[in-house]
Scaffold this active site. Structure first.
Site, PDB file in Angstrom:
ATOM      1  N   GLY A   1      10.591  76.536  91.695  1.00 18.00           N
ATOM      2  CA  GLY A   1      10.304  77.774  90.983  1.00 18.00           C
ATOM      3  C   GLY A   1       8.950  77.828  90.299  1.00 18.00           C
ATOM      4  O   GLY A   1       8.773  78.597  89.346  1.00 18.00           O
TER       5      GLY A   1
ATOM      6  N   HIS B   1       3.514  82.336 101.492  1.00 18.81           N
ATOM      7  CA  HIS B   1       3.594  81.268 102.489  1.00 18.81           C
ATOM      8  C   HIS B   1       2.409  80.317 102.277  1.00 18.81           C
ATOM      9  O   HIS B   1       1.269  80.775 102.115  1.00 18.81           O
ATOM     10  CB  HIS B   1       3.572  81.851 103.905  1.00 18.81           C
ATOM     11  CG  HIS B   1       3.721  80.786 104.952  1.00 18.81           C
ATOM     12  ND1 HIS B   1       4.945  80.221 105.255  1.00 18.81           N
ATOM     13  CD2 HIS B   1       2.796  80.146 105.706  1.00 18.81           C
ATOM     14  CE1 HIS B   1       4.775  79.284 106.168  1.00 18.81           C
ATOM     15  NE2 HIS B   1       3.486  79.217 106.464  1.00 18.81           N
TER      16      HIS B   1
HETATM   17  C1  GAR Z   1       5.855  77.153  97.863  1.00 14.91           C
HETATM   18  O1  GAR Z   1       4.837  76.303  98.289  1.00 14.91           O
HETATM   19  C2  GAR Z   1       5.970  78.330  98.823  1.00 14.91           C
HETATM   20  O2  GAR Z   1       4.751  78.766  99.319  1.00 14.91           O
HETATM   21  C3  GAR Z   1       6.825  77.732  99.894  1.00 14.91           C
HETATM   22  O3  GAR Z   1       7.799  76.984  99.199  1.00 14.91           O
HETATM   23  C4  GAR Z   1       7.226  76.491  97.985  1.00 14.91           C
HETATM   24  C5  GAR Z   1       8.139  76.841  96.821  1.00 14.91           C
HETATM   25  O4  GAR Z   1       7.684  76.248  95.642  1.00 14.91           O
HETATM   26  N1  GAR Z   1       7.411  78.751 100.733  1.00 14.91           N
HETATM   27  C6  GAR Z   1       7.551  78.606 102.052  1.00 14.91           C
HETATM   28  O5  GAR Z   1       7.268  77.588 102.650  1.00 14.91           O
HETATM   29  C7  GAR Z   1       8.125  79.823 102.764  1.00 14.91           C
HETATM   30  N2  GAR Z   1       7.996  79.709 104.182  1.00 14.91           N
HETATM   31  P1  GAR Z   1       8.210  76.757  94.209  1.00 14.91           P
HETATM   32  O6  GAR Z   1       9.732  76.781  94.268  1.00 14.91           O
HETATM   33  O7  GAR Z   1       7.703  75.706  93.251  1.00 14.91           O
HETATM   34  O8  GAR Z   1       7.617  78.115  93.950  1.00 14.91           O
END
Ligand code: GAR
Length: 207
Positions: free
Chosen positions: A12, A110
């Site tokens: 998050g 992304h």
């Molecule tokens: C982030 O790096 C986001 O860009 C990625 O998951 C992570 C979540 O981090 N999303 C994807 O890969 C979607 N295809 P967070 O929970 O710390 O925000």
């Protein structure tokens, strides 16, 4: 005031960037109405609670079929009457009915420069592993509107980040978050909340 539902699966940090930006006035005219996770263990739920935002978990494990889970997810989002759905590290394929109902009202972050390292199987750390394996010198992040494909919708914002010689997937992920994701996602929400974004014939126009 644009009402947001932020959908999460993990740590998050992107949710936190939105919450901090609203608090600091870097996002104007928006509020987080709900945080929805598919995963009870997501630290993002804790972040929501600390910010005083309603937080719920809709876990596929608690439904007997994908159809029932999809309906529960859609019902949960609809119950908050939101204007925009923000996928902030949400690693679940969205129900088609949700994509139809919220056309041009769902955005996703992304962690690469789309169309590189995106599509089925490219999420989280895997994206950075693939970028390092290919030997790219520049990567980055993309905020795009969500259509029925995987990472195929209209691109709203992108930011490039340099790859360094000693990078591991973890160090690269961290730099892409710090230099790109945590800036781009709040910026995207602010632009939409202030009426500056239009989607026309599959392309995004920023006014
Ligand atoms: C982030 O790096 C986001 O860009 C990625 O998951 C992570 C979540 O981090 N999303 C994807 O890969 C979607 N295809 P967070 O929970 O710390 O925000």
């Amino acid at each position: 005031m644009l009402k947001l539902a932020v959908l999460v699966s993990g740590g998050g940090t992107n949710l936190q960037a939105i919450l901090d930006s609203i608090r600091d006035g870097r996002i104007m005219n928006a509020k987080v109405a709900a945080v929805i996770s598919n995963n009870h263990g997501a630290y993002a739920l804790e972040r929501a609670k600390q910010a005083g935002v309603p937080a719920v978990c809709i876990s596929p494990k608690e439904y007997s079929s994908r159809t029932e889970f999809n309906q529960a997810l859609l019902d949960a989002v609809n119950s908050y009457a939101v204007d925009l759905i923000v996928l902030a590290g949400f690693l679940v394929v969205l129900p088609e009915t949700m994509i139809e109902q919220y056309e041009n009202r769902i955005i996703n972050i992304h962690p690469s420069l789309i169309p590189s390292f995106c599509g089925t199987g490219y999420y989280g750390l895997k994206v950075h592993e693939a970028a390092l394996a290919r030997g790219v010198k520049v990567t980055g992040a993309t905020v795009h509107f969500v259509d029925k494909g995987t990472d195929t919708g209209p691109i709203l914002l992108q930011k490039a980040v340099e790859v360094e010689a000693q990078d591991t997937p973890e160090t690269l992920q961290r730099r892409v978050m710090e230099q790109a994701e945590w800036k781009l996602l709040p910026q995207a929400v602010d632009l939409i909340a202030n009426g500056r974004v239009q989607v026309k014939e599959g392309n995004v126009i920023i006014k």
